[in-house]
Design a protein around this motif. Structure first.
Motif, mmCIF file in Angstrom:
data_model
loop_
_atom_site.group_PDB
_atom_site.id
_atom_site.type_symbol
_atom_site.label_atom_id
_atom_site.label_comp_id
_atom_site.label_asym_id
_atom_site.label_seq_id
_atom_site.Cartn_x
_atom_site.Cartn_y
_atom_site.Cartn_z
ATOM 1 N N THR A 93 0.819 -1.215 -0.104
ATOM 2 C CA THR A 93 0.004 -0.011 0.061
ATOM 3 C C THR A 93 0.935 1.312 0.196
ATOM 4 O OG1 THR A 93 -1.801 -1.312 0.940
ATOM 5 C CG2 THR A 93 -1.644 1.382 1.243
ATOM 6 N N SER A 114 -8.239 2.254 -0.855
ATOM 7 C CA SER A 114 -9.178 2.849 -1.570
ATOM 8 C C SER A 114 -8.575 2.523 -3.191
ATOM 9 C CB SER A 114 -9.635 4.123 -1.594
ATOM 10 O OG SER A 114 -10.076 4.524 -0.265
ATOM 11 N N ASN A 115 -9.384 2.650 -3.971
ATOM 12 C CA ASN A 115 -9.050 2.829 -5.395
ATOM 13 C C ASN A 115 -9.196 4.455 -5.869
ATOM 14 O OD1 ASN A 115 -8.942 -0.017 -5.719
ATOM 15 N ND2 ASN A 115 -11.064 0.067 -5.960
ATOM 16 N N TYR A 116 -8.220 4.851 -6.741
ATOM 17 C CA TYR A 116 -8.153 6.178 -7.326
ATOM 18 C C TYR A 116 -8.132 6.265 -8.731
ATOM 19 C CZ TYR A 116 -6.980 7.564 -2.375
ATOM 20 O OH TYR A 116 -7.217 7.644 -1.207
ATOM 21 N N LYS A 164 -11.447 9.538 -5.252
ATOM 22 C CA LYS A 164 -11.365 8.338 -4.465
ATOM 23 C C LYS A 164 -12.596 7.327 -4.732
ATOM 24 C CE LYS A 164 -10.463 7.375 0.419
ATOM 25 N NZ LYS A 164 -10.232 7.993 1.699
ATOM 26 N N ILE A 165 -12.363 6.073 -4.810
ATOM 27 C CA ILE A 165 -13.553 5.239 -4.986
ATOM 28 C C ILE A 165 -13.247 4.206 -3.686
ATOM 29 C CG2 ILE A 165 -14.402 3.440 -6.516
ATOM 30 C CD1 ILE A 165 -13.098 5.020 -8.861
ATOM 31 N N PRO A 166 -14.259 3.593 -3.269
ATOM 32 C CA PRO A 166 -14.003 2.542 -2.134
ATOM 33 C C PRO A 166 -13.843 1.227 -2.690
ATOM 34 C CG PRO A 166 -16.393 3.696 -1.872
ATOM 35 C CD PRO A 166 -15.531 4.305 -3.205
ATOM 36 N N SER A 167 -12.828 0.551 -1.632
ATOM 37 C CA SER A 167 -12.291 -0.450 -2.066
ATOM 38 C C SER A 167 -12.606 -1.571 -1.204
ATOM 39 C CB SER A 167 -10.732 -0.555 -2.063
ATOM 40 O OG SER A 167 -10.128 -1.822 -2.099
ATOM 41 N N HIS A 168 -13.117 -2.697 -1.759
ATOM 42 C CA HIS A 168 -13.766 -3.794 -0.898
ATOM 43 C C HIS A 168 -13.059 -5.128 -0.770
ATOM 44 C CE1 HIS A 168 -17.557 -1.578 -0.892
ATOM 45 N NE2 HIS A 168 -17.192 -1.654 -2.137
ATOM 46 N N HIS A 194 -5.735 1.637 8.516
ATOM 47 C CA HIS A 194 -6.741 2.491 8.126
ATOM 48 C C HIS A 194 -8.286 2.131 8.209
ATOM 49 C CE1 HIS A 194 -6.501 -0.917 5.359
ATOM 50 N NE2 HIS A 194 -7.592 -0.731 4.871
#
Length: 485
Positions: free
Chosen positions: A115, A139-141, A146-150, A455
């Motif tokens: 990360t 997160s994804n970018y 910023k886009i949530p990451s699962h 995080h």
């Protein structure tokens, strides 16, 4: 889109129907299938998509892709392939017009440091003037969006969709964490990487891979499909990666001779200063994250960018301008004048815990106090090891709960205690109370390390998931203490 185009480049056999028909979307979850969709049967952790063919057909699937013999053959197009996971990856790429071909992909793998390294590479590339996307744990970018990451690396269908969004938004480089799960499960199958970075390899995910050798074999997949490999040869597995990797190779190290090196390290509570040397040139770097292992992350990230033709001055500026990484050696007491520091870190493996504690020791003037636990429903054999490490490298430890999931928190804690050899700890199951106790113990010059969740802003219990952000909790404890005093 026409099914024949979706299947381009895949060796398949038509069991029933025809391949010359239009489909809606690709699905691997039968519950999401709509009229006209293509359903791909994927074997997951718990169940197998082949069991849900009838359900997908009833929901309107126009075509089914399978790899096993099944009892129910629906009245629609049925396609057989050798491996549905690899087929899903290639079909997803075709469906989204092969977006990975329109930007450069950098893959980063290893047990620890992935990360932080993605953030470092992103900062250097952006300093060089490129638009950058990130696929990762936090997160994804897409650029600054910023886009949530699962999960660390999405399933191939979601990954290709994300790639498409990046390309449509003008992204030049995608920097992605390539987890061992994603490599083993072919989520990045068919993707060619311009750079593959190896950070390190230590014990983790043996609940999934079963043996360390299988874990290694999963990681090395990344280095079979890259133009250039950037390899940490200070790590004991680095030399093996170097031998197994294909294409060009660049090595980095602190302790061994390598293409890219660092020396003259000066570590303090707010960061680390060091020299970086490459091809006869040396630059002094002021990194705003402390720790020798973050120098290693910086070296690997620099190596990736140098191999892409970026000059050393730009690398220096990108590293020095990088913002702090959430939950990665994150000092959460910078805005308070407490006399002691509180560090939040994602360390949840034996090696990760040892690294953060050794790092914190380097800038601890008084006592080093740790707060740690272990996650439930994961490799239980690492628990005693972490118990030993947590107490060995701390002056005092508070053993607590992490994400217990389906297990009883005290059962996990008891496993941790079996590895402890020193009488320098207490047990407080409630994680918030454990953090509070550690902070109450802290005096001027001390450092409190809260390890394991980093995080994450949640805690996974047996029956529910609750909001749990350790940065907020630390702030609340400080405010309560201020009011009471």
């Amino acid at each position: 889109m026409n099914l024949k185009d979706v299947l381009r480049g895949i060796d398949y056999k038509i069991i029933k129907g025809k391949n010359n028909l239009n489909i809606g979307e690709i699905q691997y979850d039968s519950r999401k299938v709509k009229t006209g969709d293509l359903f791909v049967c994927i074997a997951g952790y718990v169940t197998d998509g082949h069991k849900y063919i009838e359900s997908a057909f009833k929901n309107g699937a126009a075509a089914i892709v399978l790899s096993k013999k099944v009892d129910f053959i629906p009245d629609c197009t049925v396609i057989e392939v050798k491996d549905t996971r690899k087929a899903l990856a290639l079909m997803s790429s075709n469906y989204y017009d092969n977006p990975a071909e329109d930007m450069k992909i950098i893959g980063i793998t290893g047990t620890n440091g992935k990360t932080t390294s993605t953030f470092m590479v992103k900062s250097i590339l952006e300093t060089a003037g490129y638009k950058v996307g990130v696929v990762g744990t936090i997160s994804n970018y897409i650029g600054n969006k910023k886009i949530p990451s699962h999960r660390t690396t999405p399933e191939s269908l979601e990954l290709q969709k994300l790639f498409k969004e990046m390309v449509d938004d003008g992204v030049d480089y995608c920097v992605m964490e390539a987890s061992s799960h994603s490599l083993y499960l072919d989520r990045v199958y068919g993707v060619e990487f311009c750079q593959a970075l190896f950070t390190n390899l230590t014990r983790d995910h043996l609940d999934f891979h079963k043996t360390f050798e299988e874990y290694y074999k999963s990681k090395i997949i990344l280095f079979k499909n890259t133009v250039n490999s950037v390899i940490n040869i200070d790590d004991k597995y680095g030399e093996r990666v170097y031998e197994d990797a294909k294409g060009k190779k660049l090595t980095y190290a602190i302790d061994k001779n390598a293409d890219l090196m660092a020396d003259n390290l000066k570590i303090h509570s707010r960061g680390v200063n060091f020299n970086i040397s490459y091809e006869g040139n040396t630059k002094h770097i002021n990194l705003n994250i402390p720790g020798k292992y973050n120098v290693m992350n910086a070296l690997g990230s620099a190596g990736v960018c140098l191999a892409e033709g970026i000059d050393l001055n730009t690398v220096k500026k990108g590293l020095e301008d990088m913002p702090s990484v959430p939950g990665r050696c994150e000092i959460v007491t910078k805005s308070y004048n407490l006399g002691y520091e509180v560090v939040v870190d994602y360390a949840h493996t034996p090696d990760g815990l040892e690294n953060i504690l050794k790092c914190a020791r380097e800038f601890t003037k008084g006592k080093l106090i740790s707060v740690f636990g272990c996650g439930g429903d994961r490799d239980s054999t690492k628990r005693p090891i972490m118990g030993n490490i947590g107490t060995k490298f701390s002056d005092f430890a508070v053993v607590t709960s992490d994400n217990p999931r389906g297990e009883e928190p005290m059962a996990i804690i008891k496993d941790i205690l079996t590895g402890i050899k020193k009488n320098n700890y207490i047990v407080i199951e409630n994680r918030k109370e454990a953090i509070k106790k550690a902070m109450e113990m802290a005096e001027t010059g001390d450092v409190v390390v809260i390890a394991g969740k980093g995080h994450e802003d949640y805690q996974i219990l047996k029956d529910r998931t609750i909001h749990f952000d350790e940065r907020e909790i630390v702030a609340e404890i400080i405010e309560e203490s201020t009011v009471n005093n």
